[in-house]
Design an enzyme around this catalytic site. Structure first.
Site, PDB file in Angstrom:
ATOM      1  N   GLU A 142       2.729 -13.069  -0.852  1.00 26.90           N
ATOM      2  CA  GLU A 142       3.295 -13.219  -2.204  1.00 26.90           C
ATOM      3  C   GLU A 142       4.722 -13.747  -2.050  1.00 26.90           C
ATOM      4  O   GLU A 142       5.692 -12.993  -2.135  1.00 26.90           O
ATOM      5  CB  GLU A 142       3.245 -11.881  -2.938  1.00 26.90           C
ATOM      6  CG  GLU A 142       1.811 -11.450  -3.227  1.00 26.90           C
ATOM      7  CD  GLU A 142       1.681 -10.099  -3.933  1.00 26.90           C
ATOM      8  OE1 GLU A 142       2.668  -9.333  -3.969  1.00 26.90           O
ATOM      9  OE2 GLU A 142       0.577  -9.815  -4.426  1.00 26.90           O
TER      10      GLU A 142
ATOM     11  N   GLU B   9      -6.519 -11.369  -3.487  1.00 23.73           N
ATOM     12  CA  GLU B   9      -6.299  -9.933  -3.721  1.00 23.73           C
ATOM     13  C   GLU B   9      -6.743  -9.628  -5.147  1.00 23.73           C
ATOM     14  O   GLU B   9      -6.187 -10.194  -6.105  1.00 23.73           O
ATOM     15  CB  GLU B   9      -4.830  -9.542  -3.531  1.00 23.73           C
ATOM     16  CG  GLU B   9      -4.396  -9.602  -2.082  1.00 23.73           C
ATOM     17  CD  GLU B   9      -3.018  -9.004  -1.831  1.00 23.73           C
ATOM     18  OE1 GLU B   9      -2.625  -8.067  -2.559  1.00 23.73           O
ATOM     19  OE2 GLU B   9      -2.349  -9.487  -0.898  1.00 23.73           O
TER      20      GLU B   9
HETATM   21  O1  AHR Z   1      -2.667  -4.578  -1.776  1.00 26.71           O
HETATM   22  C1  AHR Z   1      -1.409  -3.989  -1.846  1.00 26.71           C
HETATM   23  C2  AHR Z   1      -0.307  -5.015  -2.027  1.00 26.71           C
HETATM   24  O2  AHR Z   1      -0.428  -5.620  -3.280  1.00 26.71           O
HETATM   25  C3  AHR Z   1      -0.298  -6.170  -1.070  1.00 26.71           C
HETATM   26  O3  AHR Z   1       0.314  -5.870   0.139  1.00 26.71           O
HETATM   27  C4  AHR Z   1       0.472  -7.196  -1.814  1.00 26.71           C
HETATM   28  O4  AHR Z   1       0.127  -8.513  -1.446  1.00 26.71           O
HETATM   29  C5  AHR Z   1       0.170  -6.887  -3.273  1.00 26.71           C
HETATM   30  O5  AHR Z   1       1.312  -6.859  -4.029  1.00 26.71           O
END
Ligand code: AHR
Length: 503
Positions: A176, A303
């Site tokens: 991110e 994600e």
């Molecule tokens: O999945 C938990 C966190 O959420 C990850 O490390 C990050 O990429 C997102 O903000």
């Protein structure tokens, strides 16, 4: 209950996309007990393992045909220095994982991850460090993993016991980058992406898939800038083959929003927020279309999942949570959405695979529990690489706080062996739903086989003591007359029917 059934039709689409099996991918981060205990127990553990990787977990992942696993993060990726995790394990540095406030032994590093992927039979997806790394460090990692012997770093890999290249095909350039990965502006990251991507050479016949960090949630500007600066055809055609999107249902450590304590209002809240993914994918895909009408660049939702308050009794920074049939619905709604956008969404990773957030597996010491979402991935296996079929009908829309979501979400596909699978996610927590499903193209003499995920109570979950409270079972409460299947879906369920020719 309305006595008039909802009429739906499943039919072949002109130029139907293939549903990439990679949308059923997983995400594993050095966070909580995901990697250590969830995957890695070490060679001397009493838990059965192969070279330190626990065998029960590998077997459960093989069963759902996991196509790929993304690693090592997450936010952790932008703090990870790959050289810490290679060579003799006893000599690797013990340190703190400052991202998540837990000790890091580095016992599980690059070659352990590749070994894990090979045991599972899936493809590795590496997320490289832009936030605190360098271009040199990232290109060296690729040489270490992918180059044939004869270069300094591939020779080092051989010295570490693996002469043959790892053949990693998917490579994320930062996580991110707009947040924990460096707090960058889109314009700055776009230039960084181009710089990093330039040095990520291919050591294989086919090009490396270089994946750009995409937006969080509804950051349309980020998508616009990345597509304009890195995605338009005037750039080297292979420089960016995927752009990511992150979306969590209820994301970001919400206070007092429990996984297993909720009423109908809490249920509906989750359905509506889960279906928000559809609005996000549509809008980001529209922006991508402006620059990439041929859909060369995949939208990669690397994600996604439910995010609740950490399970009482667990450490909050481990982000460990339980799951109910509500989360099976979140998974089914999300996967149905990806299938509906299969022309653009060609990879996705549920966060996270084991013991964190929306996991398919929970471990309790030597015990393993399959979550309701594991059963969803199991049910959805026939969609992997199948050709999408169109589902049409006047599906009623429910509403929560002005956020619409379908009363039932349906996806359908035809596999290479001509069998047809329909998956249905019924979002109403209280009322059944009568449905008739016409499939005009269905050949005569087919058999229909059903499976359904339901729960004794909405808040029921699977535990080591009761591992099968929320599970899939055979389901035959339907009738098939000619080309039409009629059934009544119970409240709060995920169901699948596969139509195949009698042998
Ligand atoms: O999945 C938990 C966190 O959420 C990850 O490390 C990050 O990429 C997102 O903000």
């Amino acid at each position: 209950m309305s006595s008039t059934p909802l009429h739906l039709t499943v039919s072949a689409e002109a130029a139907a996309p293939q549903i990439s099996r990679h949308i059923f991918g997983q995400f594993a981060e050095h966070l909580g007990r995901c990697v250590y205990e969830g995957i890695w127990v070490g060679e001397n553990s009493s838990i059965p393992n192969v070279r330190g990787i626990r065998s029960d977990v590998v077997a459960a992942l093989r069963e759902i045909q996991v196509p790929n696993v993304r690693w090592p993060g997450g936010c952790f990726a932008d703090a990870y220095h790959w050289r810490d995790g290679i060579g003799p394990r006893a000599q690797r540095p013990r340190m703190m994982n400052d991202t998540w406030g837990i000790p890091e032994t580095n016992e599980f590093g690059s070659l352990e991850f590749i070994d894990f992927c090979e045991q599972v039979g899936c493809e590795p997806v590496i997320c490289g460090n832009v936030g605190s790394g360098t271009v040199q460090e990232m290109r060296d990692w690729l040489e270490y993993l992918n180059a044939p012997v004869g270069r300094p770093l591939s020779d080092l890999r051989a010295a570490h016991g693996r002469p043959e290249p790892a053949r990693v095909r998917y490579w994320g350039v930062g996580n991110e980058s707009w947040g924990c990965g460096g707090n960058m502006r889109a314009e700055y990251y776009a230039d960084e992406f181009r710089r990093y991507a330039t040095y990520l050479g291919g050591y294989m016949k086919e090009p490396l898939h270089r994946i750009g960090c995409g937006p969080g949630v509804d950051d349309w500007h980020w998508t616009e800038v990345m597509m304009r600066e890195c995605g338009a055809p005037r750039f080297h055609p292979e420089i960016m083959s995927g752009l990511t999107l992150h979306y969590y249902m209820n994301g970001g450590c919400p206070p007092e929003f429990w996984a297993t304590r909720f009423d109908h209002q809490g249920w509906n809240h989750v359905m509506a927020h889960a279906w928000e993914i559809d609005r996000l994918v549509r809008r980001h895909a529209e922006i991508m279309d402006k620059y990439d009408a041929k859909k060369r660049i995949a939208l990669i939702v690397d994600e996604w999942g439910s995010w609740y308050t950490a399970e009482p009794g667990s450490r909050p920074n481990e982000l460990f949570q339980q799951q109910t049939v509500r989360d099976a619905l979140v998974a089914a709604l999300t996967l149905n959405c990806f299938i509906a956008h299969a022309d653009r969404v060609r990879m996705a990773n549920v966060a996270q695979m084991i013991n964190v957030l929306h996991s398919v597996i929970l471990t309790y010491g030597e015990k393993i529990v399959l979550t309701p979402s594991w059963h969803v991935f199991h049910l959805y296996r026939p969609h992997q690489n199948a050709t999408r079929l169109a589902v049409t009908g006047d599906i009623p829309v429910s509403n929560f706080s002005d956020m619409p979501y379908p009363r039932v979400s349906v996806a359908a596909s035809q596999a290479a062996d001509q069998s047809i699978t329909v998956t249905l996610a019924h979002t109403d927590p209280a009322e059944p739903l009568a449905i008739s499903l016409a499939i005009p193209g269905l050949p005569g003499g087919v058999t229909a086989t059903g499976r359904i995920i339901t729960a004794p109570e909405l808040t029921a979950c699977n535990t080591p003591e009761q591992p099968n409270r929320v599970t899939a079972r055979d389901w035959s409460s339907f009738s098939l007359l000619g080309h039409t299947l009629t059934t009544t879906l119970p409240p709060a369920c995920v169901a699948s029917v596969t139509f195949s020719s009698r042998k």
